[in-house]
Design an enzyme around this catalytic site. Structure first.
Site: not given
Ligand SMILES: [Zn+2]
Ligand SMILES: [Ca+2]
Ligand SMILES: [Ca+2]
Ligand SMILES: [Ca+2]
Length: 597
Positions: A404, A407
């Site tokens: 995450e 990103h």
């Molecule tokens: Zn992802």
């Protein structure tokens, strides 16, 4: 000096294909590379268009720009003159937006404008080496077929009301702008641009509302989610074991540590790079005793008992800060659009540390990360997973947290901090791939290259949440460039890219060995160090909304910039082994490597 005419060729191609789309299905590969389709409701499908982007790279030595003969180098002047000459456009159509210097290159980000109004999806990025030569040029500039009135028919308040209604969300008070949007048919639309959020669903859009028609014609989706496959629950326990780490922070990256912004010091999971909380941002974990955050997870208890909430906040805080510190020393700095509250006067926009919501109630069996522009916090939300009893917490699987967090890195570094440049299906798919690849990178311990599986703890299955392990074996993982012909979902596309990067990593470690201190020392020489340099350097070189082809070329150029092309053949061999060779195009495999490799 002669210049190629790539600009007009790419615009021409985009317009021709757009026209053809009315009669015949849109060419599959162009659909991946120029469109993002969002079905908001049965009545509203927004097909956001991103003009085809090109990337030109100029090898180890680079090329001159029109002002090279001048004694003094000015990043802005050099960039504008280069873009002007390369694309044969007027200087007043180029607006310099931002720039910064890394340890080896200087980067400029510009956008196309008409009558002083920027075209949101027509941008360019130029990189110069230390000799002030141009080493790469990415562009999605357009040649519009028609331009609407630059005076909005619709007020910004009316546009906001329309977007709130269309997207079932609320305007978040981030200042709106007026920008053009280049459309698929070659025309421009004048738009009011504003951010719309829905706190219940977590949706966070940048909406482009046509300032004449009132229609929502384009969206930037700041949210990237992890997804999962549903698999039978097994009994195997995969917790790899907690350890007490003392002072894991790297003060090169976090000069005042993880719990201070230089002014305020906390004894909680709140600091300059991140804040980890549950529910409200005031619900933090405080030290268990002075200088210690020791909370031993009770595996047999629900994740929602106090000690497990504290273990989750502590672990997520640790992982996000660690990723901050690792990525910082490889180039994701304040000036490079990173996430920090205090930037210590080192450039970029601050007040945007990562907010980590653990056990967020908005979802289950998932996690997500929203990347608004530099200056607004990255928003990470970790959910619980209900494949087991008791449920498991994504914040306790480092793969998931690293995925995450990455990103945020890929979305910020591509295109210079706008959060707008990984929006097409193919670019968004690679976004998933980079996130998996970074999670993998952090878990390597030596020069062996084991297959990598993501997310096996949360679903309690050694196969994890992806379709295949990432592997040097084409039997274990058969994904190739041509797999994109049949894959349409971003995580599926991401698996193809992550598996290619796994093989790039294997090639580099095979050539250079492994540096055990690569997490903190970017001057080490192992293949893992080389990999992470290229991984981050290439983000800044690649164009807005890159494709597999331009992203690959950005890696090759990144190696030319930093290592003089020492890994040219290693990189090409790895990419070509999975179909992304010299003649690969339109999702057709090619295994050719350049002559001499
Ligand atoms: Zn992802
Ligand atoms: Ca920032
Ligand atoms: Ca693992
Ligand atoms: Ca794992």
């Amino acid at each position: 000096m002669k210049f190629s005419n790539n600009f007009f060729r790419s615009v021409f191609l985009a317009i021709v294909c757009a026209t053809a789309a009315t009669a015949a299905p849109f060419l599959g590969s162009l659909k991946h590379t120029t469109l993002q389709v969002r079905e908001i409701s049965p009545d509203l499908v927004v097909e956001s268009f991103h003009p085809e982007s090109i990337l030109e790279t100029f090898g180890v030595n680079g090329v001159d720009h029109p002002l090279s003969a001048r004694g003094e180098f000015d990043l802005k002047d050099a960039t504008v003159s280069f873009v002007q000459s390369r694309l044969n456009v007027q200087p007043d159509s180029i607006a310099f937006r931002t720039g910064f210097s890394s340890d080896i290159t200087q980067h400029a980000f510009v956008r196309q404008q008409i009558n002083g109004i920027p075209i949101a999806n027509a941008v360019a990025n130029v990189a110069f080496n230390k000799d002030n030569k141009v080493v790469s040029f990415g562009s999605s500039f357009v040649k519009p077929s028609s331009i609407p009135s630059t005076v909005p028919s619709l007020s910004v308040d009316d546009a906001i009301a329309k977007a709130e209604s269309a997207l079932s969300g609320k305007f978040n008070e981030h200042p709106p702008t007026v920008e053009f949007v280049a459309k698929k048919d070659g025309s421009l639309a004048l738009t009011h641009v504003m951010q719309i959020q829905n706190d219940e669903t977590g949706a966070w859009f940048e909406a482009f509302v046509d300032a004449h028609s009132g229609d929502t014609i384009q969206l930037t989706d700041f949210v990237a989610k992890i997804t999962y496959r549903v698999l039978p629950i097994t009994k195997e326990t995969l917790v790899e074991g907690f350890e007490n780490l003392v002072d894991p922070q790297n003060t090169v990256a976090s000069p005042d540590g993880w719990h201070s912004d230089g002014t305020t010091t906390t004894t909680t999971t709140s600091g300059n790079n991140a804040i980890a909380f549950k529910g409200a941002q005031t619900n933090l974990t405080s030290e268990s005793s002075p200088g210690e955050f020791i909370f031993t997870q009770e595996e047999d208890q629900a994740p929602t008992v106090q000690v497990n909430i504290d273990a989750a906040r502590t672990n997520a805080f640790y992982v996000v800060n660690t990723i901050h510190d690792i990525s910082f020393v490889y180039g994701f700095t304040e000036a490079g659009f990173n996430f920090q509250n205090n930037n210590f006067g080192k450039g970029g926009v601050g007040n945007d540390r990562v907010t980590i919501s653990v056990q967020d109630k908005a979802g289950i069996d998932n996690a997500d990360f929203a990347t608004p522009p530099d200056g607004q916090s990255g928003r990470m939300r970790m959910f619980l997973w209900d494949h087991t009893n008791p449920m498991r917490d994504g914040a306790l699987e480092n793969d998931i947290v690293s995925h995450e967090n990455t990103h945020g890195i890929s979305n910020r570094m591509t295109g210079g901090g706008t959060g707008r440049c990984l929006q097409t299906t193919e670019a968004g798919g690679m976004g998933e791939g980079w996130s998996d690849a970074m999670a993998e990178w952090t878990e390597h311990k030596d020069a062996t290259i084991p297959d990598f599986v993501l997310g096996q703890y949360v679903i309690n299955d050694p196969a994890g949440i992806r379709s295949h392990p990432y592997s040097t074996s084409a039997t274990t993982n058969p994904l190739r460039y041509s797999s994109l012909k049949t894959l349409a979902e971003v995580h599926d596309i991401g698996e193809v890219w992550a598996n290619m990067l796994h093989n790039v990593y294997a090639g580099l470690v095979g050539a250079h060995g492994f540096s055990a201190t690569a997490h903190t020392d970017p001057t080490t020489t192992g293949g893992n160090t080389v990999f992470l340099h290229l991984f981050l350097d290439a983000f800044t070189l690649q164009p807005c909304n890159p494709t597999f082809l331009t992203a690959r070329n950005a890696w090759i150029q990144a190696d030319a910039n930093r290592f003089g092309g020492a890994n040219f053949c290693t990189l090409w061999t790895a990419f070509a082994s999975r179909g992304l060779g010299v003649n690969a195009a339109n999702h057709n495999d090619d295994s050719t490597v350049p002559a001499g490799c």
